[in-house]
Design a protein around this motif. Sequence first.
Motif: not given
Length: 88
Positions: A65-88
């Motif tokens: 609703a703010v004047p001048g905003v074309a879009s407001a999108d929620g972003a998600q963070r992703h985490h990848i385990a290090p290569p030597d981590a155990e498979v889950q």
Amino acid sequence: MAEQQWVITVDEEHLDGIDAVVTELEAAGLVVDRVLRSLGQITGHTQTSPGVQTQTAGAAPSFSAVPGVASADGAQRHHIAPPDAEVQ
């Protein structure tokens, strides 16, 4: 409290006044992290309480609703385990 990340895109007509858009977004509850002037985008976050469902896709009504905003999108963070981590 968990953070919800947001990517706000400013419409072309308000690019010269992006600081005013930032001020309005802050008043609507966005904690501004970065203003990407060359891209016409503003990144930031909001705090959410545990157990409260957040909007991860789509726009927050108060930000859209703010004047001048074309879009407001929620972003998600992703985490990848290090290569030597155990498979889950």
